[in-house]
Design a protein around this motif. Structure first.
Motif, PDB file in Angstrom:
ATOM      1  N   GLY A  17       0.853  -1.324  -0.013  1.00  0.00           N
ATOM      2  CA  GLY A  17       0.046  -0.132  -0.190  1.00  0.00           C
ATOM      3  C   GLY A  17       0.816   1.261  -0.058  1.00  0.00           C
ATOM      4  N   ILE A  18       2.199   1.313  -0.206  1.00  0.00           N
ATOM      5  CA  ILE A  18       2.902   2.332  -0.078  1.00  0.00           C
ATOM      6  C   ILE A  18       2.662   3.294  -1.345  1.00  0.00           C
ATOM      7  CG2 ILE A  18       5.470   3.087  -0.434  1.00  0.00           C
ATOM      8  CD1 ILE A  18       6.355   0.995   1.627  1.00  0.00           C
ATOM      9  N   GLY A  19       2.390   4.470  -1.160  1.00  0.00           N
ATOM     10  CA  GLY A  19       2.169   5.357  -2.334  1.00  0.00           C
ATOM     11  C   GLY A  19       0.629   5.741  -2.466  1.00  0.00           C
ATOM     12  N   ALA A  20      -0.104   4.743  -1.874  1.00  0.00           N
ATOM     13  CA  ALA A  20      -1.638   5.260  -2.156  1.00  0.00           C
ATOM     14  C   ALA A  20      -2.032   5.668  -0.830  1.00  0.00           C
ATOM     15  CB  ALA A  20      -2.187   3.625  -2.373  1.00  0.00           C
ATOM     16  N   ALA A  21      -3.263   6.590  -1.114  1.00  0.00           N
ATOM     17  CA  ALA A  21      -3.973   7.313   0.165  1.00  0.00           C
ATOM     18  C   ALA A  21      -4.823   6.432   0.766  1.00  0.00           C
ATOM     19  CB  ALA A  21      -4.772   8.404  -0.456  1.00  0.00           C
ATOM     20  N   ILE A  22      -5.277   6.704   2.155  1.00  0.00           N
ATOM     21  CA  ILE A  22      -6.041   6.003   3.018  1.00  0.00           C
ATOM     22  C   ILE A  22      -7.453   6.610   2.574  1.00  0.00           C
ATOM     23  CG2 ILE A  22      -6.705   5.461   5.370  1.00  0.00           C
ATOM     24  CD1 ILE A  22      -4.066   4.176   4.352  1.00  0.00           C
ATOM     25  N   VAL A  23      -8.407   5.941   2.096  1.00  0.00           N
ATOM     26  CA  VAL A  23      -9.805   6.525   1.999  1.00  0.00           C
ATOM     27  C   VAL A  23     -10.715   6.340   2.959  1.00  0.00           C
ATOM     28  CG1 VAL A  23      -9.552   6.434  -0.682  1.00  0.00           C
ATOM     29  CG2 VAL A  23     -10.509   4.682   0.711  1.00  0.00           C
ATOM     30  N   ASP A  24     -10.559   5.376   3.844  1.00  0.00           N
ATOM     31  CA  ASP A  24     -11.566   5.064   5.130  1.00  0.00           C
ATOM     32  C   ASP A  24     -10.651   4.063   5.928  1.00  0.00           C
ATOM     33  OD1 ASP A  24     -13.705   5.408   6.455  1.00  0.00           O
ATOM     34  OD2 ASP A  24     -15.008   4.195   5.257  1.00  0.00           O
ATOM     35  N   LEU A  25     -11.279   4.389   7.376  1.00  0.00           N
ATOM     36  CA  LEU A  25     -10.795   3.593   8.393  1.00  0.00           C
ATOM     37  C   LEU A  25     -11.783   2.876   9.126  1.00  0.00           C
ATOM     38  CD1 LEU A  25      -8.042   5.295   8.647  1.00  0.00           C
ATOM     39  CD2 LEU A  25      -8.273   5.500  10.997  1.00  0.00           C
ATOM     40  N   VAL A  26     -11.514   1.671   9.185  1.00  0.00           N
ATOM     41  CA  VAL A  26     -12.531   0.789  10.377  1.00  0.00           C
ATOM     42  C   VAL A  26     -11.685   0.504  11.629  1.00  0.00           C
ATOM     43  CG1 VAL A  26     -14.211  -1.080  10.252  1.00  0.00           C
ATOM     44  CG2 VAL A  26     -13.637   0.359   8.066  1.00  0.00           C
ATOM     45  N   PHE A  27     -12.516   0.685  12.781  1.00  0.00           N
ATOM     46  CA  PHE A  27     -11.725   0.142  13.734  1.00  0.00           C
ATOM     47  C   PHE A  27     -12.626  -0.203  14.851  1.00  0.00           C
ATOM     48  CE2 PHE A  27     -11.113   4.738  13.458  1.00  0.00           C
ATOM     49  CZ  PHE A  27     -11.654   5.349  14.618  1.00  0.00           C
ATOM     50  N   HIS A  28     -12.284  -1.017  15.940  1.00  0.00           N
ATOM     51  CA  HIS A  28     -13.021  -1.536  17.022  1.00  0.00           C
ATOM     52  C   HIS A  28     -12.626  -0.225  18.160  1.00  0.00           C
ATOM     53  CE1 HIS A  28     -13.302  -5.567  15.331  1.00  0.00           C
ATOM     54  NE2 HIS A  28     -14.182  -4.858  14.943  1.00  0.00           N
ATOM     55  N   GLN A  29     -13.220   0.677  18.172  1.00  0.00           N
ATOM     56  CA  GLN A  29     -12.929   1.994  19.117  1.00  0.00           C
ATOM     57  C   GLN A  29     -12.325   1.690  20.702  1.00  0.00           C
ATOM     58  OE1 GLN A  29     -15.195   5.229  18.323  1.00  0.00           O
ATOM     59  NE2 GLN A  29     -14.250   6.533  19.751  1.00  0.00           N
ATOM     60  N   LYS A  30     -13.410   0.871  20.942  1.00  0.00           N
ATOM     61  CA  LYS A  30     -13.072   0.505  22.574  1.00  0.00           C
ATOM     62  C   LYS A  30     -12.273  -0.448  22.552  1.00  0.00           C
ATOM     63  CE  LYS A  30     -16.786   3.174  24.157  1.00  0.00           C
ATOM     64  NZ  LYS A  30     -18.185   2.837  23.688  1.00  0.00           N
ATOM     65  N   ASN A  31     -11.728  -1.012  21.894  1.00  0.00           N
ATOM     66  CA  ASN A  31     -10.743  -2.278  21.960  1.00  0.00           C
ATOM     67  C   ASN A  31      -9.368  -1.770  22.759  1.00  0.00           C
ATOM     68  OD1 ASN A  31      -8.605  -4.408  21.108  1.00  0.00           O
ATOM     69  ND2 ASN A  31     -10.728  -5.184  20.628  1.00  0.00           N
ATOM     70  N   ARG A  32      -9.155  -2.640  23.562  1.00  0.00           N
ATOM     71  CA  ARG A  32      -7.688  -2.695  24.432  1.00  0.00           C
ATOM     72  C   ARG A  32      -6.230  -2.363  23.718  1.00  0.00           C
ATOM     73  NH1 ARG A  32      -5.424  -6.347  28.344  1.00  0.00           N
ATOM     74  NH2 ARG A  32      -5.061  -7.670  26.844  1.00  0.00           N
ATOM     75  N   ILE A  47      -7.042  10.049   7.246  1.00  0.00           N
ATOM     76  CA  ILE A  47      -7.952   9.795   6.092  1.00  0.00           C
ATOM     77  C   ILE A  47      -7.251  10.761   4.853  1.00  0.00           C
ATOM     78  CG2 ILE A  47     -10.216  10.164   5.103  1.00  0.00           C
ATOM     79  CD1 ILE A  47     -11.247   8.710   7.436  1.00  0.00           C
ATOM     80  N   GLY A  48      -7.334  10.521   3.635  1.00  0.00           N
ATOM     81  CA  GLY A  48      -6.444  11.326   2.732  1.00  0.00           C
ATOM     82  C   GLY A  48      -4.989  11.387   2.490  1.00  0.00           C
ATOM     83  N   GLN A  49      -4.446  10.858   3.746  1.00  0.00           N
ATOM     84  CA  GLN A  49      -2.830  10.468   3.785  1.00  0.00           C
ATOM     85  C   GLN A  49      -2.513   9.241   3.121  1.00  0.00           C
ATOM     86  OE1 GLN A  49      -1.460  13.254   4.488  1.00  0.00           O
ATOM     87  NE2 GLN A  49      -2.933  14.152   5.748  1.00  0.00           N
ATOM     88  N   LYS A  50      -0.997   9.781   2.498  1.00  0.00           N
ATOM     89  CA  LYS A  50      -0.626   8.328   1.783  1.00  0.00           C
ATOM     90  C   LYS A  50       0.456   7.575   2.715  1.00  0.00           C
ATOM     91  CE  LYS A  50      -0.368  10.183  -2.758  1.00  0.00           C
ATOM     92  NZ  LYS A  50       0.325  10.885  -3.719  1.00  0.00           N
ATOM     93  N   LEU A  51       0.436   6.214   2.568  1.00  0.00           N
ATOM     94  CA  LEU A  51       1.535   5.473   3.298  1.00  0.00           C
ATOM     95  C   LEU A  51       2.483   5.753   2.772  1.00  0.00           C
ATOM     96  CD1 LEU A  51       2.421   3.399   5.453  1.00  0.00           C
ATOM     97  CD2 LEU A  51       1.531   1.589   3.850  1.00  0.00           C
ATOM     98  N   LEU A  52       3.944   6.079   3.411  1.00  0.00           N
ATOM     99  CA  LEU A  52       5.058   6.443   2.778  1.00  0.00           C
ATOM    100  C   LEU A  52       6.042   5.491   2.784  1.00  0.00           C
ATOM    101  CD1 LEU A  52       5.603  10.212   3.671  1.00  0.00           C
ATOM    102  CD2 LEU A  52       4.727   9.526   1.767  1.00  0.00           C
ATOM    103  N   ARG A  53       6.366   5.054   3.995  1.00  0.00           N
ATOM    104  CA  ARG A  53       7.525   3.906   4.369  1.00  0.00           C
ATOM    105  C   ARG A  53       7.017   3.254   5.743  1.00  0.00           C
ATOM    106  NH1 ARG A  53       9.655   8.785   4.581  1.00  0.00           N
ATOM    107  NH2 ARG A  53       9.989   8.889   2.441  1.00  0.00           N
ATOM    108  N   SER A  54       7.753   2.037   5.889  1.00  0.00           N
ATOM    109  CA  SER A  54       7.744   1.639   7.318  1.00  0.00           C
ATOM    110  C   SER A  54       8.985   1.308   8.040  1.00  0.00           C
ATOM    111  CB  SER A  54       6.831   0.308   7.207  1.00  0.00           C
ATOM    112  OG  SER A  54       7.257  -0.487   6.633  1.00  0.00           O
TER     113      SER A  54
END
Ligand code: ZN
Length: 264
Positions: A17-32, A47-54
């Motif tokens: 996914g490097i170079g591509a933008a995040i268009v949405d996020l799904v998470f379990h908010q209350k999770n530990r 949201i809207g940002q690109k993954l650059l590197r890790s």
């Protein structure tokens, strides 16, 4: 529990996914796993940002996004990183899913000992900085290791190898592998190690880290056949060298295996 080489392999999964933008996020908010995270800031910032590197530091992963955004993930006991198709429907244990146009980047963790952290800022977050050089770096040398061992003379050598602030990324199976190869008993106190023992432990640490990054860390293939890991968890496991039964006991709070003939 994933150790350095497994974490390295998981880290690379999201490279798709490097170079591509995040268009949405799904998470379990209350999770530990979000116990130290401002999940609203995470969502609004990514949201809207690109993954650059890790990057990987020991057992921690750090994903860098455009706009000065950083996401840290620790896999804990059972965490995993996957890539799925863009229309993937998150399952029960998928605590964080970053959706891109062409794929979904998934963090899943059935036991929730893992951890997600978020940081906004130009520099890498403090919680990811480490004073300990990576074992496969030039800075990790015999002098550095000796200095550390001298400060823990009463500890069994296995306990020292598990200290993340000095041996980043080493866990239970790698520590046993190192000590088997170094021919040193896991319960041996550091003050009783000869300088030859210290040298062997140092060499074995470098070797086990390098070879496991080249196998497990590269493509999740098995470490070399003659390694202890293939015998360690078996009830009737034998020394890969002598074919005699391994001994098992708890050392430094962890299930430990060793060869009574190889290791003194
Ligand atoms: Zn043996």
């Amino acid at each position: 529990m994933p150790e350095l080489a497994e974490v390295e392999w998981f880290r690379k999964q999201w490279n798709a996914g490097i170079g591509a933008a995040i268009v949405d996020l799904v998470f379990h908010q209350k999770n530990r796993v979000f116990r130290e995270t401002d999940v609203r800031a995470l969502r609004e910032s990514l949201i809207g940002q690109k993954l650059l590197r890790s990057h990987r530091r020991g057992k921690r992963m750090l994903f860098q996004f455009s706009g000065d955004n950083w996401l840290g993930i620790h896999l804990g006991m059972t965490g995993k990183i996957h890539v799925r198709s863009a229309n993937y429907r998150p399952a029960k244990h998928d605590h964080l899913v970053l959706i891109q146009r062409e794929r979904a980047l998934v963090f899943t963790d059935s036991r929730q000992f893992g951890r997600v952290r978020f940081h906004h800022g130009a520099d890498e977050p403090d919680w990811c900085k480490s004073k300990a050089p990576e074992i496969n770096s030039r800075e990790f040398d015999q002098n550095l290791m000796n200095g550390f061992l001298d400060r823990h003379r009463k500890a069994p050598i296995k306990a020292a190898l598990l200290m993340q602030h000095r041996f980043p990324g080493i866990g239970n199976w790698m520590a046993d592998e190192i000590l088997w190869r170094a021919k040193v008993l896991p319960s041996k106190r550091i003050r009783n190690l000869s300088s030859q023992d210290r040298h062997q432990v140092f060499r074995a640490t470098k070797f086990v880290v390098r070879r496991s990054l080249e196998t497990l860390g590269k493509d999740f293939s098995d470490p070399p056949k003659e390694w202890l890991i293939h015998q360690k968890w078996k009830r009737d496991g034998v020394c890969p060298k002598h074919r005699i039964p391994l001994r098992h006991a708890t050392v430094a709070g962890r299930t430990t295996a060793w060869c009574p003939k190889c290791q003194k």
